[in-house]
Design a protein around this motif. Structure first.
Motif, PDB file in Angstrom:
ATOM      1  N   ASP A 536       0.813  -1.219   0.000  1.00  0.00           N
ATOM      2  CA  ASP A 536       0.000   0.000   0.000  1.00  0.00           C
ATOM      3  C   ASP A 536       0.846   1.268   0.000  1.00  0.00           C
ATOM      4  N   ARG A 537       2.211   1.126   0.092  1.00  0.00           N
ATOM      5  CA  ARG A 537       3.095   2.292   0.056  1.00  0.00           C
ATOM      6  C   ARG A 537       4.328   2.006  -0.799  1.00  0.00           C
ATOM      7  N   PRO A 538       4.135   1.653  -2.061  1.00  0.00           N
ATOM      8  CA  PRO A 538       5.295   1.379  -2.920  1.00  0.00           C
ATOM      9  C   PRO A 538       5.966   2.673  -3.352  1.00  0.00           C
ATOM     10  N   THR A 539       7.208   2.528  -3.780  1.00  0.00           N
ATOM     11  CA  THR A 539       7.931   3.674  -4.337  1.00  0.00           C
ATOM     12  C   THR A 539       7.789   3.669  -5.858  1.00  0.00           C
ATOM     13  N   LEU A 540       8.208   4.740  -6.479  1.00  0.00           N
ATOM     14  CA  LEU A 540       8.046   4.867  -7.926  1.00  0.00           C
ATOM     15  C   LEU A 540       8.848   3.816  -8.698  1.00  0.00           C
ATOM     16  N   VAL A 565       8.775  10.628 -15.618  1.00  0.00           N
ATOM     17  CA  VAL A 565       8.540  11.425 -14.411  1.00  0.00           C
ATOM     18  C   VAL A 565       9.698  11.260 -13.429  1.00  0.00           C
ATOM     19  N   LEU A 566      10.124  10.025 -13.227  1.00  0.00           N
ATOM     20  CA  LEU A 566      11.219   9.771 -12.288  1.00  0.00           C
ATOM     21  C   LEU A 566      12.524  10.377 -12.799  1.00  0.00           C
ATOM     22  N   ALA A 567      12.760  10.295 -14.100  1.00  0.00           N
ATOM     23  CA  ALA A 567      13.973  10.887 -14.668  1.00  0.00           C
ATOM     24  C   ALA A 567      13.973  12.404 -14.511  1.00  0.00           C
ATOM     25  N   VAL A 568      12.819  13.041 -14.736  1.00  0.00           N
ATOM     26  CA  VAL A 568      12.735  14.496 -14.587  1.00  0.00           C
ATOM     27  C   VAL A 568      12.974  14.905 -13.137  1.00  0.00           C
ATOM     28  N   LEU A 569      12.441  14.150 -12.194  1.00  0.00           N
ATOM     29  CA  LEU A 569      12.648  14.462 -10.777  1.00  0.00           C
ATOM     30  C   LEU A 569      14.125  14.380 -10.406  1.00  0.00           C
TER      31      LEU A 569
END
Length: 588
Positions: A536-540, A565-569
């Motif tokens: 219920d709390r996975p990471t990207l 999205v992860l690459a931009v972050l």
């Protein structure tokens, strides 16, 4: 006749006599300022990180290894011969060494021209190109795997090469990931080399190539050896890249530990492979430490950056910088930017044509409810966890860097400082999968029952990030002239004030890059988080891997969009950290 005055009688002069003032009483010596014993303060500063390392790294790893070698309370080494007698084990070990050697050779050969152009030459836009070259290193390994898979897969821009699912794809991705390590490590030293030695060789008749081989290359040898050993370490312990691109066919020791633990539940095999991996990368760590110390000494002797304008033409003839500039342009354009550009383009392709459909679907749980939460909720989880992990990693890393940057007079003190430095490099050489699974089997009962605690994942990510924080801050602190501390102490400053006024400004200037690296590593950490993240709390990164494992074009498109999205972050975090980067010597 001259009249003379009678002689003045001997004795005191007439009139009142003055009593000389009494001598003031001797001044009482000023009380010496109370100083905490130096050895005790540094012992506490070292003890806190060592306790953290012992509880959250050594204990879980040794517990997992112990379950493999001591299954029923008695030492049983039959698992070693059993695992090492399997053809599968030797195939995996051979693939690990082959991919690590090829990835290291490619990164070094392509990185040297980049280090020269980006750190020894001046041209407009150099800072932007440096940032672009750094982005691959801080990208999550899952994103790198997805980027190359979308580029090389059938229907991708380079699908005609038929490299998808091959060892060449894995090696290319490893070079892509580690190119920045060579550029930044070698370039940091190259920028501070005194150019007069090479100029003297040229004045004596040496050609540019001979001057480079006989003067510059030997001076760069420590940095090249340090970079090569670190790249070999990262290639040998790669997890997400190999898992996405190589799968079971081109797996490494790291992925095999994950397979034996999660699919076969064979803790004995996982323990043996963990020990094999530690032995494998131990030599790389030892070589890296020795070369790094030599490189840091060279950086201390360096001056400000010595760069010259980029020389592409010399009259009608090509300039001496043309070839390295062309190599760097091709590498940055094709090897680094093309996979990322291909990832962005493929993320905009949907079953209905081109559009933002995959990004709009990130607010759902995917096709056939492939996820338990939306991608945006997983992104929020990743950011919260990364903040906690970064805070913890920076606190521990600062203490370690301060301790390891000391220069004790005694031989025992120097050995102790060197031991602290070496101990906190161990997480780089141990499988993150081993650390994550070790957490599950050790931190599940009192006094540390953290199974349901939200701090479990941040702690695991902090363990992985601490070595990078130390490696970022330590060269800066070691570059401080020790005479500055001695002068401050002679002027009466307490030990705490010396630390605050001499070490403090350098430490603050290096913190920006250290925080950026810790945050980016935490955002993309995948190996340990796969075991510890709750459904219920996975990471990207965990969500991206789950989407890749589910059938359907919708889920694959969402995986591509989530990877963007992860690459931009991560790229945004590192761009901000790069602006705060210190000008002092640093390995990164």
């Amino acid at each position: 006749m001259t009249q003379t005055a009678p002689p003045r009688p001997a004795g005191p002069a007439p009139g009142p006599t003055r009593t000389p003032p009494a001598a003031p009483p001797p001044a009482r010596p000023a009380a010496a300022p109370h100083r905490w014993p130096g050895w005790l303060g540094w012992a506490v500063a070292a003890g806190i990180p060592l306790a953290f390392l012992g509880v959250f790294f050594a204990w879980p790893v040794l517990s997992l290894v112990g379950r493999g070698f001591v299954p029923d309370g008695a030492l049983d080494l039959s698992g070693v011969t059993d695992v090492l007698s399997r053809p599968r084990t030797w195939r995996i070990l051979g693939q690990t060494l082959t991919q690590a050697v090829l990835g290291t050779a490619g990164a070094v050969l392509l990185g040297l021209p980049g280090a020269y152009v980006l750190y020894r030459c001046r041209f407009r836009g150099r800072g932007l190109v440096r940032a672009m070259a750094t982005v691959p290193f801080v990208l999550p390994t899952v994103v790198v795997g997805v980027a190359f898979r979308s580029l090389l897969a059938e229907g991708g821009p380079l699908g005609f090469l038929r490299l998808d699912g091959t060892q060449a794809a894995v090696v290319l991705a490893l070079v892509f990931f580690n190119y920045a390590v060579v550029v930044r490590t070698v370039g940091g030293l190259w920028a501070r080399l005194d150019p007069r030695a090479e100029q003297a060789a040229r004045a004596l008749g040496a050609s540019p190539w001979r001057a480079f081989l006989t003067v510059t290359l030997p001076a760069l040898a420590p940095a090249i050896a340090s970079a090569a050993s670190i790249v070999f370490l990262f290639c040998a312990t790669a997890f997400g890249v190999v898992l996405v691109l190589g799968g079971a066919r081109y797996g490494t020791v790291e992925t095999e530990i994950w397979v034996q633990t999660t699919q076969f539940l064979d803790l004995r095999a996982a323990a043996v492979l963990s020990v094999v991996q530690v032995v494998l990368v131990g030599a790389a760590l030892a070589l890296a430490g020795r070369a790094r110390r030599r490189s840091e000494r060279a950086l201390q002797l360096g001056t400000a950056e010595a760069a010259h304008p980029l020389r592409l033409r010399r009259g009608a003839r090509p300039g001496p910088d043309l070839v390295p500039a062309l190599v760097t342009a091709v590498v940055v354009g094709l090897l680094l930017l093309l996979p990322l550009a291909g990832l962005v383009v493929r993320s905009l392709r949907t079953a209905d044509g081109w559009g933002p459909g995959n990004y709009l679907a990130l607010g759902t749980t995917g096709g056939d409810n492939a996820l338990t939460v939306t991608v945006w909720e997983a992104t929020a989880n990743s950011l919260r966890i990364a903040v906690d992990a970064t805070t913890l990693a920076v606190v521990v890393g600062v203490l370690v860097a301060l301790v390891a940057s000391r220069r004790p007079r005694s031989a025992a003190g120097r050995r102790a400082v060197g031991l602290v430095d070496a101990l906190f490099m161990l997480p780089l050489g141990v499988s993150a999968v081993t650390v994550g699974f070790g957490f599950l089997i050790t931190l599940d009962h009192p006094p540390l029952d953290l199974r349901t605690s939200p701090v479990l994942v941040p702690i695991a990510q902090a363990v992985v990030a601490v070595p990078l924080v130390v490696r970022t801050l330590l060269p800066v602190l070691r570059a401080i002239d020790p005479r500055q501390r001695e002068v401050a102490a002679m002027l009466g400053a307490s030990r705490g004030r010396v630390l605050a006024t001499v070490d403090g400004p350098y430490l603050v200037r290096g913190l920006g890059l250290a925080i950026g690296f810790a945050f980016a590593v935490s955002l993309g950490e995948f190996g340990a988080t796969t075991f510890l993240a709750r459904p219920d709390r996975p990471t990207l990164p965990v969500v991206i891997f789950r989407l890749l494992g589910r059938p359907g074009a919708e889920n694959y498109g969402m995986a591509l969009a989530a990877s963007v999205v992860l690459a931009v972050l991560t790229a945004g975090v590192m761009a901000l950290a790069e602006r705060l980067r210190t000008t002092e010597a640093t390995a990164w």
